[in-house]
Design an enzyme around this catalytic site. Sequence first.
Site, mmCIF file in Angstrom:
data_model
loop_
_atom_site.group_PDB
_atom_site.id
_atom_site.type_symbol
_atom_site.label_atom_id
_atom_site.label_comp_id
_atom_site.label_asym_id
_atom_site.label_seq_id
_atom_site.Cartn_x
_atom_site.Cartn_y
_atom_site.Cartn_z
ATOM 1 N N ARG A 225 0.849 -1.182 0.000
ATOM 2 C CA ARG A 225 0.000 0.000 0.000
ATOM 3 C C ARG A 225 0.886 1.235 0.000
ATOM 4 N NH1 ARG A 225 -3.067 -2.788 -1.706
ATOM 5 N NH2 ARG A 225 -5.188 -3.298 -1.121
ATOM 6 N N HIS A 273 -0.205 -0.410 -10.102
ATOM 7 C CA HIS A 273 -0.941 -1.237 -9.133
ATOM 8 C C HIS A 273 -1.470 -2.517 -9.788
ATOM 9 C CE1 HIS A 273 -3.330 -0.924 -5.118
ATOM 10 N NE2 HIS A 273 -3.076 -2.187 -5.424
#
Length: 310
Positions: A225, A273
Amino acid sequence: MRDILAFYSAVDPFAPWAEALAPLLPDVEISPADAVTDPERVRTALVWKPPPGFFARFPNLALVVNLGAGVDRLVAREDIGDVPITRLSDPEMGRMMANFVLFAVLRHARDIPHFEIAQRQAEWTYRHPRPARDITVAILGLGELGALAAAEVARLGFTVHGWSRSPKRIEGVTTHHGRDTLDTVLAGADILVSLLPLTVETRGLLDADRFAAMKPGAAFVNVSRGQVVDENALIAALFSGRIGSATLDVFAAEPLARDSPLWAMPGVLVTPHLASVALPETAAVQIAENVRRVSAGLPAIGTVSRSRGY
Protein backbone atom coordinates in the site's frame (compact mmCIF):
# COMPACT_ATOMS: atom_id res chain seq x y z
CA MET A 1 -37.57 -14.11 -4.84
CA ARG A 2 -33.87 -14.78 -5.23
CA ASP A 3 -31.18 -13.04 -3.21
CA ILE A 4 -29.01 -10.60 -5.14
CA LEU A 5 -25.24 -10.31 -5.31
CA ALA A 6 -24.50 -6.68 -6.22
CA PHE A 7 -21.26 -5.93 -8.06
CA TYR A 8 -19.40 -2.63 -8.05
CA SER A 9 -16.00 -1.70 -9.47
CA ALA A 10 -14.96 1.24 -11.58
CA VAL A 11 -12.07 -0.73 -13.06
CA ASP A 12 -13.19 -4.38 -13.20
CA PRO A 13 -15.70 -5.40 -15.90
CA PHE A 14 -18.90 -7.00 -14.63
CA ALA A 15 -19.38 -9.68 -17.32
CA PRO A 16 -16.41 -11.97 -16.46
CA TRP A 17 -17.40 -12.02 -12.79
CA ALA A 18 -21.03 -12.76 -13.58
CA GLU A 19 -20.03 -15.55 -15.97
CA ALA A 20 -17.73 -17.14 -13.39
CA LEU A 21 -20.17 -16.88 -10.49
CA ALA A 22 -23.47 -17.77 -12.17
CA PRO A 23 -22.85 -21.55 -12.49
CA LEU A 24 -21.72 -21.69 -8.84
CA LEU A 25 -24.66 -19.67 -7.48
CA PRO A 26 -27.70 -20.70 -9.56
CA ASP A 27 -30.11 -19.49 -6.84
CA VAL A 28 -28.57 -16.01 -6.64
CA GLU A 29 -29.20 -13.12 -9.02
CA ILE A 30 -25.92 -11.42 -9.97
CA SER A 31 -26.31 -7.78 -10.93
CA PRO A 32 -24.35 -4.56 -11.32
CA ALA A 33 -25.10 -2.46 -8.24
CA ASP A 34 -26.48 0.45 -10.27
CA ALA A 35 -28.98 -1.89 -11.97
CA VAL A 36 -30.50 -3.17 -8.71
CA THR A 37 -34.17 -2.12 -8.43
CA ASP A 38 -34.97 -4.05 -5.25
CA PRO A 39 -32.14 -3.24 -2.81
CA GLU A 40 -33.79 -5.20 0.00
CA ARG A 41 -32.90 -8.43 -1.81
CA VAL A 42 -29.18 -7.63 -1.86
CA ARG A 43 -27.43 -9.99 0.55
CA THR A 44 -23.88 -9.87 -0.87
CA ALA A 45 -21.82 -6.99 -2.23
CA LEU A 46 -18.75 -7.77 -4.34
CA VAL A 47 -16.87 -4.50 -4.55
CA TRP A 48 -13.71 -2.55 -5.24
CA LYS A 49 -13.54 1.02 -3.87
CA PRO A 50 -17.29 1.73 -3.78
CA PRO A 51 -18.31 5.39 -3.33
CA PRO A 52 -19.28 6.87 0.07
CA GLY A 53 -22.66 5.72 1.36
CA PHE A 54 -22.77 2.81 -1.10
CA PHE A 55 -23.69 0.13 1.46
CA ALA A 56 -26.41 2.15 3.21
CA ARG A 57 -28.69 1.42 0.27
CA PHE A 58 -28.86 -2.29 1.12
CA PRO A 59 -30.65 -2.87 4.46
CA ASN A 60 -30.34 -6.68 4.42
CA LEU A 61 -26.69 -6.89 3.44
CA ALA A 62 -25.03 -9.93 5.06
CA LEU A 63 -21.63 -10.15 3.37
CA VAL A 64 -19.14 -7.77 1.76
CA VAL A 65 -16.47 -9.31 -0.47
CA ASN A 66 -13.52 -7.10 -1.39
CA LEU A 67 -12.17 -7.54 -4.91
CA GLY A 68 -8.60 -7.85 -3.71
CA ALA A 69 -6.45 -8.60 -0.69
CA GLY A 70 -6.20 -5.07 0.75
CA VAL A 71 -9.23 -4.12 2.83
CA ASP A 72 -8.00 -0.91 4.48
CA ARG A 73 -10.53 1.21 2.58
CA LEU A 74 -13.45 -0.85 3.88
CA VAL A 75 -12.77 -1.53 7.56
CA ALA A 76 -13.17 2.09 8.65
CA ARG A 77 -16.38 2.77 6.72
CA GLU A 78 -19.47 3.59 8.75
CA ASP A 79 -22.01 2.56 6.10
CA ILE A 80 -21.10 -1.15 6.45
CA GLY A 81 -21.93 -1.47 10.14
CA ASP A 82 -21.23 -4.95 11.52
CA VAL A 83 -21.57 -6.77 8.20
CA PRO A 84 -18.66 -9.23 7.82
CA ILE A 85 -16.00 -8.24 5.30
CA THR A 86 -13.95 -10.86 3.51
CA ARG A 87 -10.90 -10.46 1.32
CA LEU A 88 -10.06 -12.72 -1.56
CA SER A 89 -7.64 -15.51 -0.77
CA ASP A 90 -7.16 -16.90 -4.25
CA PRO A 91 -4.07 -19.07 -4.90
CA GLU A 92 -3.68 -17.42 -8.31
CA MET A 93 -3.42 -14.01 -6.66
CA GLY A 94 -0.68 -15.38 -4.40
CA ARG A 95 1.24 -16.82 -7.34
CA MET A 96 0.84 -13.60 -9.29
CA MET A 97 2.21 -11.56 -6.40
CA ALA A 98 5.08 -13.96 -5.80
CA ASN A 99 5.97 -13.77 -9.50
CA PHE A 100 6.00 -9.98 -9.45
CA VAL A 101 8.15 -9.92 -6.31
CA LEU A 102 10.55 -12.37 -7.96
CA PHE A 103 10.73 -10.12 -11.01
CA ALA A 104 11.43 -7.05 -8.85
CA VAL A 105 14.04 -8.83 -6.71
CA LEU A 106 15.82 -10.13 -9.81
CA ARG A 107 15.66 -6.68 -11.40
CA HIS A 108 17.65 -5.24 -8.52
CA ALA A 109 19.81 -8.30 -7.80
CA ARG A 110 21.08 -8.29 -11.40
CA ASP A 111 21.59 -4.49 -11.44
CA ILE A 112 19.09 -4.00 -14.26
CA PRO A 113 18.41 -0.36 -13.26
CA HIS A 114 22.12 0.36 -13.87
CA PHE A 115 21.92 -1.16 -17.35
CA GLU A 116 18.67 0.69 -18.14
CA ILE A 117 20.41 3.98 -17.40
CA ALA A 118 23.47 2.95 -19.42
CA GLN A 119 21.31 1.97 -22.39
CA ARG A 120 19.63 5.39 -22.51
CA GLN A 121 23.12 6.92 -22.64
CA ALA A 122 24.35 4.40 -25.26
CA GLU A 123 27.03 3.21 -22.85
CA TRP A 124 28.35 -0.36 -22.87
CA THR A 125 29.02 -1.02 -19.21
CA TYR A 126 29.62 -4.17 -17.21
CA ARG A 127 28.78 -5.16 -13.67
CA HIS A 128 29.72 -8.62 -12.54
CA PRO A 129 26.71 -10.62 -11.27
CA ARG A 130 26.65 -11.44 -7.57
CA PRO A 131 25.71 -14.90 -6.26
CA ALA A 132 22.17 -14.98 -4.91
CA ARG A 133 23.40 -16.22 -1.54
CA ASP A 134 25.38 -12.97 -1.11
CA ILE A 135 22.26 -10.82 -1.53
CA THR A 136 19.97 -10.30 1.47
CA VAL A 137 16.31 -9.72 0.69
CA ALA A 138 14.09 -8.48 3.53
CA ILE A 139 10.33 -8.89 3.16
CA LEU A 140 8.11 -6.84 5.45
CA GLY A 141 4.73 -8.47 5.97
CA LEU A 142 4.38 -12.23 6.17
CA GLY A 143 0.69 -12.71 5.59
CA GLU A 144 -0.58 -15.07 2.92
CA LEU A 145 0.97 -13.14 0.04
CA GLY A 146 4.16 -12.16 1.86
CA ALA A 147 4.87 -15.65 3.14
CA LEU A 148 4.54 -17.16 -0.34
CA ALA A 149 6.73 -14.45 -1.87
CA ALA A 150 9.39 -14.93 0.82
CA ALA A 151 9.45 -18.68 0.27
CA GLU A 152 9.78 -18.24 -3.50
CA VAL A 153 12.64 -15.74 -3.18
CA ALA A 154 14.41 -18.11 -0.76
CA ARG A 155 13.90 -20.98 -3.21
CA LEU A 156 16.07 -19.11 -5.72
CA GLY A 157 18.96 -19.09 -3.27
CA PHE A 158 18.77 -15.57 -1.86
CA THR A 159 19.35 -14.93 1.83
CA VAL A 160 15.84 -14.00 2.97
CA HIS A 161 14.72 -12.32 6.17
CA GLY A 162 11.06 -11.71 6.95
CA TRP A 163 9.47 -9.29 9.37
CA SER A 164 5.94 -9.33 10.75
CA ARG A 165 3.80 -8.13 13.63
CA SER A 166 3.60 -11.58 15.21
CA PRO A 167 5.87 -14.66 15.06
CA LYS A 168 5.88 -16.64 11.81
CA ARG A 169 7.79 -19.70 10.59
CA ILE A 170 8.67 -20.08 6.91
CA GLU A 171 11.06 -22.70 5.59
CA GLY A 172 14.26 -21.12 4.30
CA VAL A 173 13.45 -17.70 5.77
CA THR A 174 14.88 -16.12 8.91
CA THR A 175 11.89 -14.47 10.55
CA HIS A 176 11.68 -11.54 12.95
CA HIS A 177 8.70 -9.96 14.65
CA GLY A 178 7.86 -6.88 16.66
CA ARG A 179 8.65 -3.21 16.21
CA ASP A 180 11.95 -3.41 18.09
CA THR A 181 13.48 -5.75 15.46
CA LEU A 182 12.54 -3.68 12.40
CA ASP A 183 15.65 -1.48 12.20
CA THR A 184 17.89 -4.53 12.43
CA VAL A 185 16.09 -6.10 9.48
CA LEU A 186 16.32 -2.86 7.49
CA ALA A 187 20.03 -2.46 8.18
CA GLY A 188 20.84 -5.89 6.76
CA ALA A 189 18.81 -5.67 3.56
CA ASP A 190 20.28 -5.25 0.10
CA ILE A 191 16.73 -5.35 -1.27
CA LEU A 192 13.72 -4.37 0.86
CA VAL A 193 10.24 -5.53 -0.18
CA SER A 194 7.10 -4.13 1.47
CA LEU A 195 4.09 -6.45 1.59
CA LEU A 196 2.63 -4.83 4.70
CA PRO A 197 -1.11 -4.33 5.12
CA LEU A 198 -2.22 -0.75 5.72
CA THR A 199 -3.23 -0.38 9.38
CA VAL A 200 -2.99 2.28 12.07
CA GLU A 201 0.38 0.81 13.01
CA THR A 202 1.83 0.63 9.50
CA ARG A 203 0.61 3.93 8.04
CA GLY A 204 3.74 5.96 7.31
CA LEU A 205 5.93 3.30 8.93
CA LEU A 206 8.60 3.58 6.25
CA ASP A 207 9.63 7.17 6.85
CA ALA A 208 12.89 9.14 6.73
CA ASP A 209 14.21 7.44 9.86
CA ARG A 210 13.52 3.98 8.46
CA PHE A 211 15.17 4.78 5.14
CA ALA A 212 18.16 6.19 7.05
CA ALA A 213 18.45 2.84 8.84
CA MET A 214 18.96 1.02 5.54
CA LYS A 215 22.20 0.20 3.77
CA PRO A 216 23.38 3.02 1.50
CA GLY A 217 22.35 2.16 -2.04
CA ALA A 218 19.86 -0.57 -1.07
CA ALA A 219 16.92 -1.22 -3.39
CA PHE A 220 13.28 -0.77 -2.39
CA VAL A 221 10.20 -2.58 -3.70
CA ASN A 222 6.65 -1.62 -2.71
CA VAL A 223 3.79 -3.90 -3.72
CA SER A 224 1.58 -3.41 -0.67
CA ARG A 225 0.00 0.00 0.00
CA GLY A 226 1.33 3.41 -0.90
CA GLN A 227 0.35 4.91 2.45
CA VAL A 228 2.76 2.57 4.27
CA VAL A 229 5.51 4.82 2.86
CA ASP A 230 6.23 8.48 3.47
CA GLU A 231 6.48 9.27 -0.24
CA ASN A 232 8.39 12.53 0.24
CA ALA A 233 10.92 10.71 2.42
CA LEU A 234 11.30 8.02 -0.25
CA ILE A 235 11.90 10.63 -2.95
CA ALA A 236 14.50 12.32 -0.74
CA ALA A 237 16.20 8.98 -0.06
CA LEU A 238 16.34 8.27 -3.80
CA PHE A 239 17.76 11.71 -4.55
CA SER A 240 20.44 11.29 -1.86
CA GLY A 241 21.38 7.77 -2.97
CA ARG A 242 20.42 6.21 0.37
CA ILE A 243 17.96 4.22 -1.74
CA GLY A 244 19.80 3.24 -4.91
CA SER A 245 16.84 2.06 -7.03
CA ALA A 246 13.19 1.16 -6.63
CA THR A 247 10.31 -0.82 -8.12
CA LEU A 248 7.04 0.85 -7.12
CA ASP A 249 3.60 -0.60 -7.85
CA VAL A 250 1.55 1.35 -5.29
CA PHE A 251 1.41 5.00 -4.27
CA ALA A 252 -0.16 7.26 -1.66
CA ALA A 253 -2.50 8.68 -4.32
CA GLU A 254 -3.38 6.73 -7.45
CA PRO A 255 -2.97 7.28 -10.28
CA LEU A 256 0.45 8.76 -9.55
CA ALA A 257 0.42 12.49 -10.28
CA ARG A 258 1.97 13.41 -13.62
CA ASP A 259 4.30 15.89 -11.89
CA SER A 260 5.68 13.34 -9.42
CA PRO A 261 9.48 13.17 -9.65
CA LEU A 262 9.23 9.38 -9.35
CA TRP A 263 8.28 9.10 -13.03
CA ALA A 264 11.65 10.31 -14.28
CA MET A 265 14.02 9.24 -11.50
CA PRO A 266 16.92 7.07 -12.71
CA GLY A 267 16.60 3.49 -11.50
CA VAL A 268 12.92 3.79 -10.57
CA LEU A 269 10.30 1.60 -12.25
CA VAL A 270 6.67 2.71 -11.86
CA THR A 271 3.85 0.21 -12.50
CA PRO A 272 0.09 0.93 -12.11
CA HIS A 273 -0.94 -1.24 -9.13
CA LEU A 274 -0.92 -4.53 -11.01
CA ALA A 275 1.39 -6.78 -8.99
CA SER A 276 -1.56 -9.00 -8.11
CA VAL A 277 -5.16 -8.79 -9.29
CA ALA A 278 -8.21 -10.96 -8.74
CA LEU A 279 -9.08 -13.41 -11.53
CA PRO A 280 -12.79 -14.29 -11.82
CA GLU A 281 -12.31 -17.89 -12.97
CA THR A 282 -10.33 -18.83 -9.85
CA ALA A 283 -11.61 -16.39 -7.21
CA ALA A 284 -15.27 -17.21 -7.90
CA VAL A 285 -15.01 -20.52 -6.02
CA GLN A 286 -14.15 -18.83 -2.72
CA ILE A 287 -16.77 -16.12 -3.20
CA ALA A 288 -19.52 -18.65 -3.93
CA GLU A 289 -18.54 -20.76 -0.93
CA ASN A 290 -18.84 -17.76 1.38
CA VAL A 291 -22.19 -16.74 -0.09
CA ARG A 292 -23.51 -20.24 0.60
CA ARG A 293 -22.04 -20.30 4.12
CA VAL A 294 -23.56 -16.97 5.11
CA SER A 295 -26.92 -18.02 3.63
CA ALA A 296 -26.76 -21.15 5.82
CA GLY A 297 -25.95 -19.12 8.95
CA LEU A 298 -22.28 -20.13 9.02
CA PRO A 299 -19.33 -17.75 9.40
CA ALA A 300 -17.59 -16.67 6.22
CA ILE A 301 -14.07 -17.85 5.50
CA GLY A 302 -11.38 -15.17 5.46
CA THR A 303 -13.32 -12.62 7.52
CA VAL A 304 -11.34 -9.46 8.19
CA SER A 305 -10.54 -8.39 11.76
CA ARG A 306 -11.64 -4.78 12.08
CA SER A 307 -9.42 -4.29 15.14
CA ARG A 308 -6.28 -5.39 13.25
CA GLY A 309 -7.34 -3.86 9.96
CA TYR A 310 -6.72 -7.03 7.91
